[in-house]
Design a protein around this motif. Structure first.
Motif, PDB file in Angstrom:
ATOM      1  N   PRO A 108      -6.094   7.823   1.206  1.00  0.00           N
ATOM      2  CA  PRO A 108      -7.174   7.723   0.223  1.00  0.00           C
ATOM      3  C   PRO A 108      -8.399   6.964   0.731  1.00  0.00           C
ATOM      4  CG  PRO A 108      -5.063   7.167  -0.774  1.00  0.00           C
ATOM      5  CD  PRO A 108      -4.843   7.237   0.697  1.00  0.00           C
ATOM      6  N   LYS A 152     -14.314  12.811  -4.241  1.00  0.00           N
ATOM      7  CA  LYS A 152     -13.987  11.381  -4.210  1.00  0.00           C
ATOM      8  C   LYS A 152     -15.189  10.544  -4.632  1.00  0.00           C
ATOM      9  CE  LYS A 152     -11.813  10.087  -0.396  1.00  0.00           C
ATOM     10  NZ  LYS A 152     -11.420  10.134   1.051  1.00  0.00           N
ATOM     11  N   THR A 156      -5.288  13.462  -0.204  1.00  0.00           N
ATOM     12  CA  THR A 156      -5.473  12.010  -0.292  1.00  0.00           C
ATOM     13  C   THR A 156      -4.176  11.249  -0.566  1.00  0.00           C
ATOM     14  OG1 THR A 156      -5.875  11.981  -2.690  1.00  0.00           O
ATOM     15  CG2 THR A 156      -7.781  12.410  -1.252  1.00  0.00           C
ATOM     16  N   GLY A 157      -3.157  11.958  -1.027  1.00  0.00           N
ATOM     17  CA  GLY A 157      -1.923  11.282  -1.395  1.00  0.00           C
ATOM     18  C   GLY A 157      -1.929  10.731  -2.808  1.00  0.00           C
ATOM     19  N   MET A 158      -3.018  10.964  -3.550  1.00  0.00           N
ATOM     20  CA  MET A 158      -3.131  10.461  -4.917  1.00  0.00           C
ATOM     21  C   MET A 158      -3.687  11.544  -5.823  1.00  0.00           C
ATOM     22  SD  MET A 158      -4.851   6.701  -4.253  1.00  0.00           S
ATOM     23  CE  MET A 158      -4.452   6.096  -5.895  1.00  0.00           C
ATOM     24  N   ALA A 217      -5.584   8.899 -10.664  1.00  0.00           N
ATOM     25  CA  ALA A 217      -5.129   7.665 -10.026  1.00  0.00           C
ATOM     26  C   ALA A 217      -6.147   7.186  -8.994  1.00  0.00           C
ATOM     27  CB  ALA A 217      -3.770   7.889  -9.364  1.00  0.00           C
ATOM     28  N   TYR A 218      -6.768   8.125  -8.288  1.00  0.00           N
ATOM     29  CA  TYR A 218      -7.800   7.758  -7.316  1.00  0.00           C
ATOM     30  C   TYR A 218      -8.975   7.073  -8.033  1.00  0.00           C
ATOM     31  CZ  TYR A 218     -11.213   8.039  -3.569  1.00  0.00           C
ATOM     32  OH  TYR A 218     -12.157   7.710  -2.613  1.00  0.00           O
ATOM     33  N   LYS A 263      -4.444  15.893  -4.302  1.00  0.00           N
ATOM     34  CA  LYS A 263      -3.288  15.030  -4.051  1.00  0.00           C
ATOM     35  C   LYS A 263      -2.698  15.276  -2.675  1.00  0.00           C
ATOM     36  CE  LYS A 263       0.927  13.207  -6.070  1.00  0.00           C
ATOM     37  NZ  LYS A 263       1.806  13.164  -7.263  1.00  0.00           N
ATOM     38  N   HIS A 313       0.853  -1.190   0.000  1.00  0.00           N
ATOM     39  CA  HIS A 313       0.000   0.000   0.000  1.00  0.00           C
ATOM     40  C   HIS A 313       0.890   1.241   0.000  1.00  0.00           C
ATOM     41  CE1 HIS A 313      -2.783  -3.112   1.465  1.00  0.00           C
ATOM     42  NE2 HIS A 313      -3.736  -2.340   1.015  1.00  0.00           N
ATOM     43  N   ASP A 321       0.671   4.073  -1.390  1.00  0.00           N
ATOM     44  CA  ASP A 321       0.041   5.392  -1.346  1.00  0.00           C
ATOM     45  C   ASP A 321      -0.445   5.746   0.052  1.00  0.00           C
ATOM     46  OD1 ASP A 321       0.254   6.026  -4.159  1.00  0.00           O
ATOM     47  OD2 ASP A 321      -1.252   4.466  -4.495  1.00  0.00           O
ATOM     48  N   ARG A 336      -8.153   3.589  -8.976  1.00  0.00           N
ATOM     49  CA  ARG A 336      -8.072   2.684  -7.834  1.00  0.00           C
ATOM     50  C   ARG A 336      -9.448   2.315  -7.282  1.00  0.00           C
ATOM     51  NH1 ARG A 336      -4.543   2.400  -3.387  1.00  0.00           N
ATOM     52  NH2 ARG A 336      -2.887   2.599  -4.936  1.00  0.00           N
TER      53      ARG A 336
END
Length: 339
Positions: free
Chosen positions: A216, A287, A320-322, A326-327, A317, A210, A212, A330
Motif C-alpha cells: 500500500p 489511491k 495494494t493488499g487492501m 480500508a486504504y 485489493k 504492518h 498488510d 489508513r
C-alpha cells in the motif's frame, strides 16, 4: 506479570557514520522496553542486554550530525547473540562498497560463531557485503530496491515485504521500509522472550504490526530510462489518458507498430505488459483520490476508467493488499489535521 526466560541474550547494535539516529535509538529503547518499563518479574533477568558497538568506542556523529556514544569497540567483542544494523542514509551517490572492511569482517566472524544478523531498512546494504546473504531472500526499503539489486544481484529482495527471515537457522532477519523495524524488534522479542512479552511491549509503545505488508505504501513509477523512444512516447500519452476506454488499443494505433511488436517492445522496455502498466497507473490515481477526496468508491472507479466497481475493488485489493475503504481509512488525512 510477564516472566522473562533465564537466559539474557547479548545484542550488538551497530553504530556507523551512515546510521539514522531515530532507528538506532528506537531499537535500543524498544528492545530495552521490557526491562525499562518493568513489564517482567523484577527478579528475573531481562531478555536482552544491548550494547551500542562500532569500530571504536567513544562519541560518533551519525548521518544527521547528532553524535551517539559507542559503548564498545568491535575489537573487544569475541561473540554476541544478535547483531542489528540500523537503517543507513544513502547519499546521492548511493551506497559505496568497501568503506567498512573491519565491520564486514567482524560481522562474518560473529555469524560464524552463531550470531543472528539483523538489519533495519537500508542496513542490509552493510550486511550484504559479508556475502552471507548471497542466494538468500532479504528485504530493503522499496526506494532503495533497484540500487540494492544492482550492487548485490545474488541477493533476492522483496521490498513489498515487511519482514524476511532466512538462513538455515533462521538467523538472517531483515525488516523493510522505515518504521518496519518495529516489526523486527517485536519479532525478536516474541521469538526470544515470548509472545506475551512482545504484546506487552507493543501495547506500551503503541506499536502495530504492518500486517498488510508494504504494497500500500509503494508508489508506482514506470521505468522511463530504457532508451526506446516509441515506448516512451506511449508512456507519456498514457500518463495523461489512462482512464479512456481501451487505452492499450489506442496506444497501439498511435504507435503505428504491429500489435505484437508494440506489446513485446513495451514489456521489454518497462518490465511489465501494457495492460498491467495501465492498471497500475489507474490504481495510483485511485489511491490519491481515496487519500484526498470524499468521493465514493464507485465514483472513483468510474473516474479512473472502470465501469464495474466490483472489478475495481478486486483489482485494487490485489494490487495494494487492501480494500479501497480500508486504504482510505489508513491513509486519508484525519479531520483534525485538515486546514
Amino acid at each position: 506479570m510477564t516472566h522473562f526466560g533465564s537466559n539474557t541474550l547479548h545484542v550488538s547494535l551497530v553504530a556507523l557514520p551512515d546510521a539514522v539516529i531515530s532507528t538506532l535509538a528506537g531499537i535500543l529503547d524498544v528492545m530495552n522496553g521490557a526491562a525499562l518499563m518493568g513489564l517482567g518479574d523484577a527478579k528475573a533477568q531481562p531478555p536482552f542486554q544491548i550494547d551500542i558497538v562500532g569500530e571504536r568506542a567513544g562519541p560518533l556523529p551519525l548521518a544527521s550530525g547528532v553524535p551517539i556514544e559507542v559503548q564498545k569497540s568491535i575489537d573487544d567483542i569475541e561473540s554476541t547473540d544478535i547483531v542489528i544494523v540500523p537503517s543507513v542514509l544513502l547519499a546521492s551517490g548511493g551506497w559505496q562498497k568497501g568503506r567498512y572492511p573491519r565491520l564486514v569482517a567482524w560481522l562474518q566472524r560473529m555469524h560464524a560463531r552463531g550470531a543472528m544478523l539483523c538489519s533495519a531498512c537500508s542496513g542490509v546494504f552493510l550486511l550484504a557485503e559479508t556475502g552471507i546473504f548471497d542466494g538468500k531472500d532479504a528485504t530493503v526499503h522499496f526506494g532503495y530496491a533497484d540500487a540494492f539489486t544492482t550492487l548485490y544481484p545474488s541477493v533476492t529482495v522483496h521490498p513489498e515485504r515487511v519482514l524476511v527471515i532466512s538462513g538455515l537457522r533462521e538467523e538472517l532477519v531483515c525488516s523493510g521500509a522505515s518504521t518496519t523495524w518495529h516489526d523486527m524488534v517485536l519479532y525478536l522479542t516474541a521469538r526470544h522472550a515470548g509472545a506475551t512479552t512482545a504484546q506487552a511491549v507493543a501495547r506500551m509503545f503503541a506499536l502495530q504490526w504492518h500486517q498488510d505488508g508494504l504494497a500500500p505504501y509503494i508508489v508506482f513509477e514506470g521505468k522511463s530510462d530504457h532508451g526506446d523512444g516509441e515506448v516512451l512516447s506511449a508512456q507519456q500519452w498514457l500518463a495523461q489518458h489512462f482512464s479512456v476506454a481501451k487505452p492499450v488499443e489506442e496506444m497501439i494505433k498511435r504507435s503505428k507498430l504491429a500489435e505484437r511488436t508494440f506489446k513485446r517492445r513495451f514489456t521489454a522496455a518497462t518490465g511489465i505488459a501494457p495492460l498491467e502498466y495501465t492498471q497500475r497507473l489507474r490504481i495510483e490515481d485511485a489511491k490519491r483520490r481515496l487519500e484526498r477526496t470524499d468521493a465514493s468508491i464507485d465514483e472513483i472507479s468510474w473516474r479512473v476508467g472502470y465501469e464495474d466497481p466490483a472489478f475495481f475493488r478486486r483489482l485494487f485489493k490485489r494490487t495494494t493488499g487492501m480494500a479501497p475503504g480500508a486504504y482510505r481509512k489508513r491513509f486519508c488525512i484525519p479531520e483534525f489535521a485538515r486546514s
